[in-house]
Design a protein around this motif. Structure first.
Motif, PDB file in Angstrom:
ATOM      1  N   TYR A   1      -2.765 -14.776  -0.423  1.00 50.10           N
ATOM      2  CA  TYR A   1      -1.518 -14.133  -0.009  1.00 50.10           C
ATOM      3  C   TYR A   1      -1.726 -12.708   0.495  1.00 50.10           C
ATOM      4  N   ASP A   2      -2.970 -12.250   0.506  1.00 53.42           N
ATOM      5  CA  ASP A   2      -3.228 -10.879   0.929  1.00 53.42           C
ATOM      6  C   ASP A   2      -2.811 -10.700   2.386  1.00 53.42           C
ATOM      7  N   ASP A   3      -2.109  -9.612   2.676  1.00 51.59           N
ATOM      8  CA  ASP A   3      -1.581  -9.319   4.007  1.00 51.59           C
ATOM      9  C   ASP A   3      -0.458 -10.253   4.439  1.00 51.59           C
ATOM     10  N   ARG A   4      -0.018 -11.126   3.579  1.00 51.60           N
ATOM     11  CA  ARG A   4       1.084 -12.031   3.922  1.00 51.60           C
ATOM     12  C   ARG A   4       2.301 -11.784   3.050  1.00 51.60           C
ATOM     13  N   VAL A   5       2.051 -11.326   1.836  1.00 47.88           N
ATOM     14  CA  VAL A   5       3.132 -11.066   0.895  1.00 47.88           C
ATOM     15  C   VAL A   5       2.850  -9.739   0.191  1.00 47.88           C
ATOM     16  N   PHE A   6       3.913  -8.953   0.002  1.00 51.23           N
ATOM     17  CA  PHE A   6       3.788  -7.673  -0.679  1.00 51.23           C
ATOM     18  C   PHE A   6       4.820  -7.636  -1.791  1.00 51.23           C
ATOM     19  N   VAL A   7       4.482  -6.912  -2.850  1.00 49.45           N
ATOM     20  CA  VAL A   7       5.376  -6.869  -4.007  1.00 49.45           C
ATOM     21  C   VAL A   7       5.889  -5.450  -4.206  1.00 49.45           C
ATOM     22  N   THR A   8       7.185  -5.305  -4.365  1.00 53.96           N
ATOM     23  CA  THR A   8       7.760  -4.015  -4.724  1.00 53.96           C
ATOM     24  C   THR A   8       7.954  -3.980  -6.239  1.00 53.96           C
ATOM     25  N   VAL A   9       7.753  -2.785  -6.818  1.00 56.43           N
ATOM     26  CA  VAL A   9       7.859  -2.621  -8.269  1.00 56.43           C
ATOM     27  C   VAL A   9       8.952  -1.599  -8.550  1.00 56.43           C
ATOM     28  N   ALA A  10      10.064  -2.075  -9.046  1.00 55.62           N
ATOM     29  CA  ALA A  10      11.237  -1.218  -9.227  1.00 55.62           C
ATOM     30  C   ALA A  10      10.983  -0.105 -10.234  1.00 55.62           C
ATOM     31  N   SER A  11      10.115  -0.342 -11.207  1.00 58.18           N
ATOM     32  CA  SER A  11       9.882   0.651 -12.261  1.00 58.18           C
ATOM     33  C   SER A  11       9.043   1.833 -11.776  1.00 58.18           C
ATOM     34  N   THR A  12       8.270   1.642 -10.697  1.00 56.26           N
ATOM     35  CA  THR A  12       7.396   2.712 -10.217  1.00 56.26           C
ATOM     36  C   THR A  12       7.781   3.214  -8.828  1.00 56.26           C
ATOM     37  N   GLY A  13       8.573   2.431  -8.081  1.00 52.57           N
ATOM     38  CA  GLY A  13       8.971   2.837  -6.741  1.00 52.57           C
ATOM     39  C   GLY A  13       7.891   2.658  -5.693  1.00 52.57           C
ATOM     40  N   ILE A  14       6.854   1.873  -6.015  1.00 52.19           N
ATOM     41  CA  ILE A  14       5.796   1.624  -5.041  1.00 52.19           C
ATOM     42  C   ILE A  14       5.745   0.145  -4.684  1.00 52.19           C
ATOM     43  N   PHE A  15       5.022  -0.150  -3.608  1.00 48.79           N
ATOM     44  CA  PHE A  15       4.753  -1.561  -3.314  1.00 48.79           C
ATOM     45  C   PHE A  15       3.259  -1.767  -3.118  1.00 48.79           C
ATOM     46  N   CYS A  16       2.833  -2.997  -3.378  1.00 54.57           N
ATOM     47  CA  CYS A  16       1.420  -3.338  -3.483  1.00 54.57           C
ATOM     48  C   CYS A  16       1.105  -4.646  -2.778  1.00 54.57           C
ATOM     49  N   ARG A  17      -0.192  -4.793  -2.489  1.00 49.86           N
ATOM     50  CA  ARG A  17      -0.701  -6.124  -2.181  1.00 49.86           C
ATOM     51  C   ARG A  17      -0.711  -6.940  -3.474  1.00 49.86           C
ATOM     52  N   LEU A  18      -0.663  -8.260  -3.339  1.00 49.35           N
ATOM     53  CA  LEU A  18      -0.744  -9.081  -4.548  1.00 49.35           C
ATOM     54  C   LEU A  18      -2.111  -8.946  -5.203  1.00 49.35           C
ATOM     55  N   THR A  19      -3.108  -8.522  -4.427  1.00 44.88           N
ATOM     56  CA  THR A  19      -4.471  -8.392  -4.954  1.00 44.88           C
ATOM     57  C   THR A  19      -4.740  -7.008  -5.541  1.00 44.88           C
ATOM     58  N   CYS A  20      -3.728  -6.179  -5.686  1.00 43.09           N
ATOM     59  CA  CYS A  20      -3.913  -4.825  -6.193  1.00 43.09           C
ATOM     60  C   CYS A  20      -4.612  -4.827  -7.555  1.00 43.09           C
TER      61      CYS A  20
ATOM     62  N   ALA B   1      13.285  -0.707   2.088  1.00 43.40           N
ATOM     63  CA  ALA B   1      13.988  -0.870   0.810  1.00 43.40           C
ATOM     64  C   ALA B   1      13.807   0.347  -0.086  1.00 43.40           C
ATOM     65  N   GLY B   2      13.017   1.348   0.380  1.00 48.67           N
ATOM     66  CA  GLY B   2      12.895   2.601  -0.360  1.00 48.67           C
ATOM     67  C   GLY B   2      11.631   2.739  -1.188  1.00 48.67           C
ATOM     68  N   PHE B   3      10.631   1.882  -0.933  1.00 47.01           N
ATOM     69  CA  PHE B   3       9.398   1.932  -1.710  1.00 47.01           C
ATOM     70  C   PHE B   3       8.276   2.601  -0.920  1.00 47.01           C
ATOM     71  N   ARG B   4       7.316   3.193  -1.668  1.00 44.21           N
ATOM     72  CA  ARG B   4       6.166   3.846  -1.048  1.00 44.21           C
ATOM     73  C   ARG B   4       4.912   3.003  -1.249  1.00 44.21           C
ATOM     74  N   PRO B   5       3.970   3.076  -0.294  1.00 46.31           N
ATOM     75  CA  PRO B   5       2.752   2.264  -0.431  1.00 46.31           C
ATOM     76  C   PRO B   5       1.881   2.739  -1.590  1.00 46.31           C
ATOM     77  N   CYS B   6       1.286   1.814  -2.276  1.00 47.62           N
ATOM     78  CA  CYS B   6       0.387   2.078  -3.403  1.00 47.62           C
ATOM     79  C   CYS B   6      -0.861   2.808  -2.921  1.00 47.62           C
ATOM     80  N   LYS B   7      -1.333   3.769  -3.733  1.00 46.10           N
ATOM     81  CA  LYS B   7      -2.534   4.512  -3.356  1.00 46.10           C
ATOM     82  C   LYS B   7      -3.817   3.779  -3.727  1.00 46.10           C
ATOM     83  N   ARG B   8      -3.707   2.716  -4.477  1.00 50.58           N
ATOM     84  CA  ARG B   8      -4.911   1.994  -4.880  1.00 50.58           C
ATOM     85  C   ARG B   8      -5.231   0.837  -3.942  1.00 50.58           C
TER      86      ARG B   8
END
Ligand SMILES: [Zn+2]
Length: 83
Positions: A23-42, A64-71
């Motif tokens: 699912y890498d590069d096909r699906v991304f996950v937003t995390v409401a508790s941190t305000g970031i979004f990630c690859r599923l492989t994060c 949707a108001g999320f920032r990209p993950c730094k990892r």
């Protein structure tokens, strides 16, 4: 190909826990508790299910108001996706 035709959330959350590279590069996950979004492989610790939402494109996560993950740098390959 219907690129917005995502699998259901149960399957995507399991893929997140498994860091499924399919699912890498096909699906991304937003995390409401941190305000970031990630690859599923994060490599970061996995969020709780109730904080997760899934999107097909980084632009949707940003809108949707999320920032990209730094990892996992979820926008690093934007524009270079294989069709
Ligand atoms: Zn990440």
């Amino acid at each position: 190909m219907a690129r917005l035709d995502l699998p259901d959330d149960d399957r995507l959350y399991q893929a997140l826990l498994d860091r499924d590279p399919a699912y890498d590069d096909r699906v991304f996950v937003t995390v409401a508790s941190t305000g970031i979004f990630c690859r599923l492989t994060c490599p970061a610790r996995k969020p709780k299910r109730e904080n997760c939402a899934f999107y097909a494109r980084p632009a949707e996560c940003i809108a949707a108001g999320f920032r990209p993950c730094k990892r996992c740098h979820p926008i690093a390959n934007e524009g270079r996706q294989t069709k």
